[in-house]
Enzyme design. Structure first.
Site, PDB file in Angstrom:
ATOM      1  N   GLY A  63       0.823  -1.207   0.000  1.00  0.00           N
ATOM      2  CA  GLY A  63       0.000   0.000   0.000  1.00  0.00           C
ATOM      3  C   GLY A  63       0.853   1.251   0.000  1.00  0.00           C
ATOM      4  CB  CYS A  64       0.117   4.704   1.096  1.00  0.00           C
ATOM      5  SG  CYS A  64       0.948   6.296   1.321  1.00  0.00           S
ATOM      6  CG  PHE A  65       6.037   4.816  -0.458  1.00  0.00           C
ATOM      7  CD1 PHE A  65       5.461   6.043  -0.185  1.00  0.00           C
ATOM      8  CD2 PHE A  65       6.813   4.713  -1.614  1.00  0.00           C
ATOM      9  CE1 PHE A  65       5.658   7.152  -0.998  1.00  0.00           C
ATOM     10  CE2 PHE A  65       7.025   5.815  -2.445  1.00  0.00           C
ATOM     11  CZ  PHE A  65       6.448   7.040  -2.131  1.00  0.00           C
ATOM     12  CD1 TRP A  66       4.964   8.729   2.175  1.00  0.00           C
ATOM     13  CD2 TRP A  66       2.997   9.708   2.574  1.00  0.00           C
ATOM     14  NE1 TRP A  66       4.871   9.823   1.358  1.00  0.00           N
ATOM     15  CE2 TRP A  66       3.680  10.444   1.569  1.00  0.00           C
ATOM     16  CE3 TRP A  66       1.746  10.140   2.981  1.00  0.00           C
ATOM     17  CZ2 TRP A  66       3.129  11.590   0.985  1.00  0.00           C
ATOM     18  CZ3 TRP A  66       1.197  11.278   2.398  1.00  0.00           C
ATOM     19  CH2 TRP A  66       1.891  11.990   1.404  1.00  0.00           C
TER      20      TRP A  66
END
Length: 251
Positions: A95-98
């Site tokens: 998913g979103c890497f943050w």
């Protein structure tokens, strides 16, 4: 899950970055890449791809390597190798890497030496965030983890990987849609491959037994680093994205 060991949880400069501005990130392209044709970045006009772009369709990329800070914003360790001989490396996307990167650097025990966010699994060399968002690079948003196996095992990292996302969603993760958000594990040797495959089988059986997951089967891609398009398996994301959720002003 019973299998796991006990332990832890650019586009041409003429194109305005509408994706980032609509999300309120305020991040601008680092380079004016006049070497490629502009691509559509308005999410209302981009159809979410359910299949990966082909090599022939992918954006060409460039030779310039992305500049990042020398030191990790949280761990104060180097962001790039060479790494000490006692350290190991793995690359995953869920998913979103943050949020994925933050989850990893927070694992206890002092075994996580360094983390970085970037792009992998596709075709475009040294892509930008804006390009990856179009789905025309074939890359996923990923996290590179450098760890000390004497302090934290790959099994512990995998446990966090599987339990922190729904790996049955295909080209999406939650409300984030597109091939860049797909679930992926990239292995660098046979030991990692066997561990990845065994954990996938175990976790899929557990999901089925509990009736969990948006889809019927785990769609996580397990890929060999040797099969990646370029010698450089992991392309660093822009410095603005590195340890993003630890920096002032992050949501």
């Amino acid at each position: 899950m019973g299998w796991f060991s006990s332990g832890t949880k650019g586009v041409s400069g003429a194109v305005k970055d509408e994706v980032l501005e609509k999300k309120g990130f305020g991040i601008k392209a680092k380079y004016d890449h006049g070497d490629i044709e502009p691509v559509e970045l308005d999410p209302s006009k981009v159809k979410v791809k359910k299949t990966l772009v082909t090599k022939e369709e992918a954006l060409p990329g460039r030779k310039n390597v992305m500049d990042v800070s020398e030191r990790h914003f949280v761990l104060a360790t180097p962001m790039k190798g060479p790494w000490a001989g006692n350290l190991q490396k793995c690359v995953f996307g869920n998913g979103c890497f943050w949020g994925s990167e933050k989850g990893i650097w927070r694992l206890p025990g002092g075994g996580i030496h360094s983390t970085a966010v970037g792009y992998a699994g596709g075709f475009t060399e040294n892509p930008t965030y804006q390009e990856v968002c179009t789905g025309k690079t074939g890359h996923a948003e990923v996290v590179q983890v450098v760890f000390d196996p004497e302090k934290i095992s790959l099994s512990d990292i995998l446990r966090w990987f599987w339990e922190s996302h729904d790996p049955t969603q295909g080209m999406a993760q939650g409300n984030d849609r597109g091939s860049q958000y797909r679930s992926i594990l990239i292995h660098f040797d046979d030991e990692q491959r066997r561990l990845f495959e065994a954990s996938k089988t175990s976790y899929e059986n557990e999901l089925k037994a509990m009736g969990k997951g948006a889809g019927k089967h785990i769609t996580t891609e397990i890929k060999s680093a040797a099969d990646c398009e370029h010698e450089c398996v992991f392309f660093y994301a822009e410095d603005e994205h590195q340890q993003y959720l630890a920096k002032p002003g992050a949501r």
